[in-house]
Write a protein that holds these residues in place. Structure first.
Motif, PDB file in Angstrom:
ATOM      1  N   GLY A  65       3.619 -19.369 -12.063  1.00 20.58           N
ATOM      2  CA  GLY A  65       4.929 -19.958 -11.849  1.00 20.58           C
ATOM      3  C   GLY A  65       5.359 -20.747 -13.060  1.00 20.58           C
ATOM      4  N   PRO A  66       6.557 -21.303 -13.029  1.00 25.67           N
ATOM      5  CA  PRO A  66       7.077 -22.033 -14.189  1.00 25.67           C
ATOM      6  C   PRO A  66       6.378 -23.371 -14.386  1.00 25.67           C
ATOM      7  N   ALA A  67       6.466 -23.866 -15.598  1.00 27.10           N
ATOM      8  CA  ALA A  67       6.090 -25.237 -15.933  1.00 27.10           C
ATOM      9  C   ALA A  67       7.350 -25.949 -16.397  1.00 27.10           C
ATOM     10  N   VAL A  68       7.274 -27.233 -16.656  1.00 30.87           N
ATOM     11  CA  VAL A  68       8.447 -27.976 -17.105  1.00 30.87           C
ATOM     12  C   VAL A  68       8.068 -28.921 -18.236  1.00 30.87           C
ATOM     13  N   VAL A  69       9.070 -29.279 -19.032  1.00 25.19           N
ATOM     14  CA  VAL A  69       8.937 -30.351 -20.017  1.00 25.19           C
ATOM     15  C   VAL A  69       9.575 -31.596 -19.417  1.00 25.19           C
ATOM     16  N   SER A  70       8.859 -32.700 -19.458  1.00 21.64           N
ATOM     17  CA  SER A  70       9.380 -33.970 -18.968  1.00 21.64           C
ATOM     18  C   SER A  70       9.359 -34.979 -20.110  1.00 21.64           C
ATOM     19  N   GLU A 127       9.662 -20.781 -18.648  1.00 24.74           N
ATOM     20  CA  GLU A 127       9.377 -19.530 -17.948  1.00 24.74           C
ATOM     21  C   GLU A 127       7.949 -19.083 -18.272  1.00 24.74           C
ATOM     22  N   ASN A 128       7.299 -18.484 -17.302  1.00 24.01           N
ATOM     23  CA  ASN A 128       5.906 -18.029 -17.465  1.00 24.01           C
ATOM     24  C   ASN A 128       5.016 -19.171 -17.949  1.00 24.01           C
ATOM     25  N   GLY A 129       5.196 -20.326 -17.320  1.00 25.46           N
ATOM     26  CA  GLY A 129       4.451 -21.501 -17.753  1.00 25.46           C
ATOM     27  C   GLY A 129       2.959 -21.346 -17.635  1.00 25.46           C
ATOM     28  N   ALA A 130       2.493 -20.602 -16.640  1.00 26.34           N
ATOM     29  CA  ALA A 130       1.052 -20.452 -16.424  1.00 26.34           C
ATOM     30  C   ALA A 130       0.383 -19.700 -17.560  1.00 26.34           C
ATOM     31  N   SER A 131       1.112 -18.777 -18.186  1.00 24.90           N
ATOM     32  CA  SER A 131       0.518 -17.974 -19.255  1.00 24.90           C
ATOM     33  C   SER A 131       0.679 -18.603 -20.631  1.00 24.90           C
ATOM     34  N   GLY A 168       7.120 -32.640 -11.840  1.00 21.83           N
ATOM     35  CA  GLY A 168       6.636 -31.304 -12.137  1.00 21.83           C
ATOM     36  C   GLY A 168       7.482 -30.212 -11.529  1.00 21.83           C
ATOM     37  N   PRO A 169       7.074 -28.962 -11.739  1.00 21.41           N
ATOM     38  CA  PRO A 169       7.818 -27.826 -11.205  1.00 21.41           C
ATOM     39  C   PRO A 169       7.648 -27.706  -9.703  1.00 21.41           C
ATOM     40  N   THR A 170       8.590 -27.017  -9.087  1.00 26.48           N
ATOM     41  CA  THR A 170       8.492 -26.735  -7.665  1.00 26.48           C
ATOM     42  C   THR A 170       7.332 -25.780  -7.416  1.00 26.48           C
ATOM     43  N   VAL A 171       6.571 -26.034  -6.378  1.00 23.78           N
ATOM     44  CA  VAL A 171       5.432 -25.175  -6.067  1.00 23.78           C
ATOM     45  C   VAL A 171       5.939 -23.794  -5.690  1.00 23.78           C
ATOM     46  N   VAL A 172       5.351 -22.786  -6.279  1.00 21.71           N
ATOM     47  CA  VAL A 172       5.746 -21.416  -5.985  1.00 21.71           C
ATOM     48  C   VAL A 172       5.097 -20.984  -4.686  1.00 21.71           C
TER      49      VAL A 172
END
Length: 210
Positions: A65-70, A127-131, A168-172
């Motif tokens: 799922g996505p990650a975010v910058v804070s 986008e594609n934060g996990a990878s 953080g990002p919303t849980v997928v």
């Protein structure tokens, strides 16, 4: 006064001064900064200061799922600036920016600040934060501002837990389970031409052509 007494008086004065200085620091407006908090990245370039920069991933390992910058971006200049892009050097993932109102660019007002991440704030979704990121790493993040240009720093990569849960990002959600399939009933063969047809009432066959 003897030399030993003078030494004792000086030592006592030094202790009182130290306690008074610490008490004054703790009673000021920044007293809460004495609390234990995680170390977050910060940098200042010209009129722009960026602090508390983080890359926040999904709360559970292995979840795609996505990650975010804070981060919090300060503008000490007399003119507003926009955050035109955020890049992650070494990664092909794109960072999608969105203002707090859902439209337009993220604006950092003159002599003001903007918060990226969290409910009701601007967002920067990877986008594609996990990878592209891994918890525990320090990820280089480049903020491109309209007047200052590129401002780079290394941000810690952390999961959306504890201090970082609300930013953080919303849980997928997990994908729905595939429905169970049941074998379909075998259709009865229809009568072939020239071999007789089954009558609806009795099921008996009559010769074709009669």
């Amino acid at each position: 006064m003897s030399r030993s007494l003078r030494r004792g008086a000086l030592a006592a004065t030094a202790i009182v001064f130290s306690v008074a200085a610490l008490s004054a620091c703790g009673a000021g407006n920044d007293a809460q900064t004495l609390e234990i908090r995680p170390d977050n990245a910060a940098v200042t370039v010209d009129d722009v200061k960026i602090q508390n920069a983080l890359v926040i991933t999904q709360p559970e390992p292995g979840v795609k799922g996505p990650a975010v910058v804070s981060a919090t971006v300060f503008n000490n200049g007399g003119l507003p600036q926009t955050i035109d892009a955020i890049r992650l050097p070494g990664s092909a993932s794109l960072v999608k920016l969105q203002a707090a109102d859902g439209s337009g660019r993220i604006v950092v007002p003159a002599h003001g600040s903007v918060v990226i991440g969290g409910a009701g704030n601007a967002s920067a979704v990877i986008e594609n934060g996990a990878s592209s990121t891994r918890d525990g790493d320090a990820q280089k993040v480049v903020f491109k501002l309209s007047r200052t240009g590129d401002v780079a720093l290394n941000a810690f990569v952390v999961p959306a837990k504890s201090y970082f849960k609300d930013y953080g990002p919303t849980v997928v959600p997990a994908p729905p389970a595939a429905p169970e399939t049941t074998p379909s009933a075998t259709a009865s063969p229809s009568g072939d031409a020239g071999h007789g047809a089954e009558t609806p009432a009795t099921g008996e066959t009559t010769p074709a052509g009669h």
